[in-house]
Design a protein around this motif. Structure first.
Motif, PDB file in Angstrom:
ATOM      1  N   PHE A 142       0.853  -1.191   0.000  1.00 25.87           N
ATOM      2  CA  PHE A 142       0.000   0.000   0.000  1.00 25.87           C
ATOM      3  C   PHE A 142       0.886   1.237   0.000  1.00 25.87           C
ATOM      4  O   PHE A 142       1.730   1.416   0.886  1.00 25.87           O
ATOM      5  CB  PHE A 142      -0.898  -0.009   1.233  1.00 25.87           C
ATOM      6  N   GLN A 143       0.730   2.117  -0.989  1.00 25.65           N
ATOM      7  CA  GLN A 143       1.662   3.217  -1.192  1.00 25.65           C
ATOM      8  C   GLN A 143       1.223   4.547  -0.575  1.00 25.65           C
ATOM      9  O   GLN A 143       2.048   5.445  -0.407  1.00 25.65           O
ATOM     10  CB  GLN A 143       1.873   3.428  -2.706  1.00 25.65           C
ATOM     11  N   LEU A 144      -0.054   4.705  -0.238  1.00 24.45           N
ATOM     12  CA  LEU A 144      -0.523   6.003   0.247  1.00 24.45           C
ATOM     13  C   LEU A 144      -0.009   6.314   1.642  1.00 24.45           C
ATOM     14  O   LEU A 144       0.239   7.467   1.983  1.00 24.45           O
ATOM     15  CB  LEU A 144      -2.062   6.046   0.229  1.00 24.45           C
ATOM     16  N   LEU A 145       0.160   5.292   2.473  1.00 26.99           N
ATOM     17  CA  LEU A 145       0.703   5.445   3.816  1.00 26.99           C
ATOM     18  C   LEU A 145       1.840   4.448   4.009  1.00 26.99           C
ATOM     19  O   LEU A 145       1.830   3.383   3.393  1.00 26.99           O
ATOM     20  CB  LEU A 145      -0.385   5.205   4.879  1.00 26.99           C
ATOM     21  N   PRO A 146       2.827   4.771   4.856  1.00 27.11           N
ATOM     22  CA  PRO A 146       3.968   3.849   5.052  1.00 27.11           C
ATOM     23  C   PRO A 146       3.610   2.665   5.924  1.00 27.11           C
ATOM     24  O   PRO A 146       4.262   2.393   6.925  1.00 27.11           O
ATOM     25  CB  PRO A 146       5.007   4.761   5.712  1.00 27.11           C
ATOM     26  N   PHE A 147       2.522   1.935   5.567  1.00 29.65           N
ATOM     27  CA  PHE A 147       2.071   0.812   6.380  1.00 29.65           C
ATOM     28  C   PHE A 147       3.163  -0.240   6.607  1.00 29.65           C
ATOM     29  O   PHE A 147       3.274  -0.762   7.716  1.00 29.65           O
ATOM     30  CB  PHE A 147       0.841   0.153   5.757  1.00 29.65           C
ATOM     31  N   PRO A 148       3.969  -0.602   5.563  1.00 23.61           N
ATOM     32  CA  PRO A 148       4.977  -1.638   5.817  1.00 23.61           C
ATOM     33  C   PRO A 148       5.925  -1.293   6.952  1.00 23.61           C
ATOM     34  O   PRO A 148       6.431  -2.173   7.637  1.00 23.61           O
ATOM     35  CB  PRO A 148       5.709  -1.729   4.469  1.00 23.61           C
ATOM     36  N   SER A 149       6.189  -0.003   7.145  1.00 20.49           N
ATOM     37  CA  SER A 149       7.095   0.412   8.211  1.00 20.49           C
ATOM     38  C   SER A 149       6.475   0.261   9.590  1.00 20.49           C
ATOM     39  O   SER A 149       7.188   0.286  10.592  1.00 20.49           O
ATOM     40  CB  SER A 149       7.518   1.871   7.994  1.00 20.49           C
ATOM     41  N   PHE A 150       5.152   0.115   9.666  1.00 18.86           N
ATOM     42  CA  PHE A 150       4.492  -0.050  10.961  1.00 18.86           C
ATOM     43  C   PHE A 150       4.671  -1.462  11.507  1.00 18.86           C
ATOM     44  O   PHE A 150       4.450  -1.701  12.691  1.00 18.86           O
ATOM     45  CB  PHE A 150       2.983   0.210  10.844  1.00 18.86           C
ATOM     46  N   GLY A 151       5.035  -2.420  10.630  1.00 16.75           N
ATOM     47  CA  GLY A 151       5.010  -3.817  11.033  1.00 16.75           C
ATOM     48  C   GLY A 151       3.602  -4.364  10.864  1.00 16.75           C
ATOM     49  O   GLY A 151       2.630  -3.621  10.692  1.00 16.75           O
ATOM     50  N   ILE A 152       3.452  -5.689  10.905  1.00 15.33           N
ATOM     51  CA  ILE A 152       2.146  -6.272  10.629  1.00 15.33           C
ATOM     52  C   ILE A 152       1.136  -5.972  11.734  1.00 15.33           C
ATOM     53  O   ILE A 152      -0.053  -5.811  11.464  1.00 15.33           O
ATOM     54  CB  ILE A 152       2.255  -7.789  10.392  1.00 15.33           C
ATOM     55  N   TYR A 153       1.592  -5.864  12.973  1.00 17.72           N
ATOM     56  CA  TYR A 153       0.651  -5.594  14.064  1.00 17.72           C
ATOM     57  C   TYR A 153       0.258  -4.117  14.087  1.00 17.72           C
ATOM     58  O   TYR A 153      -0.899  -3.784  14.331  1.00 17.72           O
ATOM     59  CB  TYR A 153       1.251  -6.024  15.405  1.00 17.72           C
ATOM     60  N   GLY A 154       1.216  -3.235  13.836  1.00 13.91           N
ATOM     61  CA  GLY A 154       0.901  -1.810  13.773  1.00 13.91           C
ATOM     62  C   GLY A 154      -0.046  -1.493  12.639  1.00 13.91           C
ATOM     63  O   GLY A 154      -0.957  -0.674  12.780  1.00 13.91           O
ATOM     64  N   THR A 155       0.164  -2.151  11.486  1.00 17.59           N
ATOM     65  CA  THR A 155      -0.731  -1.946  10.349  1.00 17.59           C
ATOM     66  C   THR A 155      -2.141  -2.436  10.674  1.00 17.59           C
ATOM     67  O   THR A 155      -3.130  -1.758  10.383  1.00 17.59           O
ATOM     68  CB  THR A 155      -0.193  -2.691   9.116  1.00 17.59           C
ATOM     69  N   GLY A 156      -2.226  -3.617  11.279  1.00 19.21           N
ATOM     70  CA  GLY A 156      -3.542  -4.128  11.658  1.00 19.21           C
ATOM     71  C   GLY A 156      -4.249  -3.213  12.636  1.00 19.21           C
ATOM     72  O   GLY A 156      -5.462  -2.998  12.555  1.00 19.21           O
ATOM     73  N   PHE A 157      -3.476  -2.648  13.576  1.00 22.23           N
ATOM     74  CA  PHE A 157      -4.056  -1.716  14.542  1.00 22.23           C
ATOM     75  C   PHE A 157      -4.624  -0.487  13.842  1.00 22.23           C
ATOM     76  O   PHE A 157      -5.755  -0.059  14.108  1.00 22.23           O
ATOM     77  CB  PHE A 157      -2.991  -1.304  15.557  1.00 22.23           C
ATOM     78  N   CYS A 158      -3.834   0.108  12.913  1.00 26.94           N
ATOM     79  CA  CYS A 158      -4.289   1.304  12.203  1.00 26.94           C
ATOM     80  C   CYS A 158      -5.532   1.032  11.368  1.00 26.94           C
ATOM     81  O   CYS A 158      -6.480   1.828  11.350  1.00 26.94           O
ATOM     82  CB  CYS A 158      -3.169   1.851  11.320  1.00 26.94           C
ATOM     83  N   VAL A 159      -5.538  -0.102  10.658  1.00 26.87           N
ATOM     84  CA  VAL A 159      -6.694  -0.449   9.828  1.00 26.87           C
ATOM     85  C   VAL A 159      -7.931  -0.628  10.694  1.00 26.87           C
ATOM     86  O   VAL A 159      -9.032  -0.182  10.342  1.00 26.87           O
ATOM     87  CB  VAL A 159      -6.399  -1.729   9.014  1.00 26.87           C
ATOM     88  N   THR A 160      -7.767  -1.265  11.859  1.00 27.48           N
ATOM     89  CA  THR A 160      -8.909  -1.480  12.747  1.00 27.48           C
ATOM     90  C   THR A 160      -9.410  -0.163  13.323  1.00 27.48           C
ATOM     91  O   THR A 160     -10.615   0.015  13.535  1.00 27.48           O
ATOM     92  CB  THR A 160      -8.524  -2.439  13.887  1.00 27.48           C
TER      93      THR A 160
END
Length: 303
Positions: free
Chosen positions: A35-53
């Motif tokens: 996903f290019q709009l936000l630096p989700f990969p840099s959050f890690g998989i748990y941080g990304t899941g948290f943000c999406v939730t």
């Protein structure tokens, strides 16, 4: 409703890290690696899941009959929850921008090859990549330890080689092992797969994890399925790994969706190790069965 992201993240962490199988696939964070709009990969998989939730919760809250003021407050809170980890990630990237010496790596995927096919692939590689320093072959390239023929090839061509094979053990069993052959034709390092695939004949688990003190720095080696476990990659980072090299074996006919190339991107997002040529820990995909990619080494950042 604001407890939902915390509960969700707790459940994801539990099933991925705490129970016996520790099976982290189908984690929501994996879906946003590219996903290019936000630096989700840099959050890690748990941080990304948290943000999406968080965003999903806000959407549900907004759909409920609320005043305009409450809707605005919820939106602002959602951005606040996601901007805090984003700021921490950016800060860590700035602090850790420390490059190690460059070197060139090439990898070739071979599926159940015989000895002649291995040598032909290596000869073809060095003919096109004359300045490559290190060659990586797949997991299970060999059905045993490295052969004298393979050691002699490394000696004659002056190349380091990492190759997957089987290291026999007493009791008619084996270790699924990545062997490192040096330019003098000797096995100078080997690392066993830490987490063999459950319920499959995949060898015995590694008794220990160590780093290869290579001519270019400290390199951590794990094998294929090991990438699914932060306890494997994080241990290598804690020991001071400057780079991870991961021999894998995903058969081409399984399709691109199941290839370990995508898994490697996920591992970069999980353990914080990044490649300077590919932003956000990403690796390019080569559709051919033989995959060759030059690379360089960069300092690892625990994450």
């Amino acid at each position: 409703m604001w407890l939902v992201p915390f509960l969700w993240t707790g459940l994801e962490y539990f099933r991925s890290e705490l129970y016996y199988l520790k099976f982290s696939w189908l984690n929501v964070g994996f879906a946003f690696v590219d996903f290019q709009l936000l630096p989700f990969p840099s959050f890690g998989i748990y941080g990304t899941g948290f943000c999406v939730t968080v965003f999903a919760t806000v959407w549900l809250v907004i759909k409920i009959e609320l005043s305009m003021r409450m809707r605005l407050i919820n939106v602002l809170l959602a951005f606040l929850f996601c901007l805090i980890p984003a700021g921490l990630v950016l800060l860590s990237l700035v602090v850790s921008k420390n490059h190690s010496p460059n070197f060139r790596v090439a990898g070739v995927q071979l599926e159940f090859p015989n000895r002649s096919q291995i040598q032909q692939a290596l000869d073809k590689l060095v003919a096109t990549r004359t300045n490559v320093d290190l060659i990586v072959l797949s997991e299970y390239t060999l059905d045993g330890p490295p052969t004298e023929q393979l050691k002699n090839w490394c000696r004659e061509h002056g190349k380091f080689l990492i190759v997957g094979g089987k290291d026999p053990t007493p009791g008619n069993n084996y270790y699924n092992t990545a062997f490192v052959i040096s330019t003098n034709g000797e096995v100078v390092f080997k690392q066993v797969k830490s987490v063999p695939i459950q319920f499959f004949k995949d060898g015995l688990p590694a008794p220990e994890q160590k780093l290869w003190e290579s001519p270019w720095g400290k390199i951590g080696i794990c094998i294929c399925y090991d990438l699914c476990y932060t306890r494997v990659t994080d241990e290598l980072v804690r020991q001071g790994a400057q780079m991870l090299i991961v021999p894998t074996m995903d058969v081409a006919e399984w399709g691109r969706a199941s290839t370990r190339v995508a898994r490697a991107r996920r591992a970069g997002a999980r353990c914080g190790i990044r490649h300077p040529d590919f932003p956000r820990g990403e690796f390019r995909h080569f559709p051919r069965r033989e995959q060759i990619r030059p690379g360089s080494i960069q300092r690892a950042v625990p994450g």
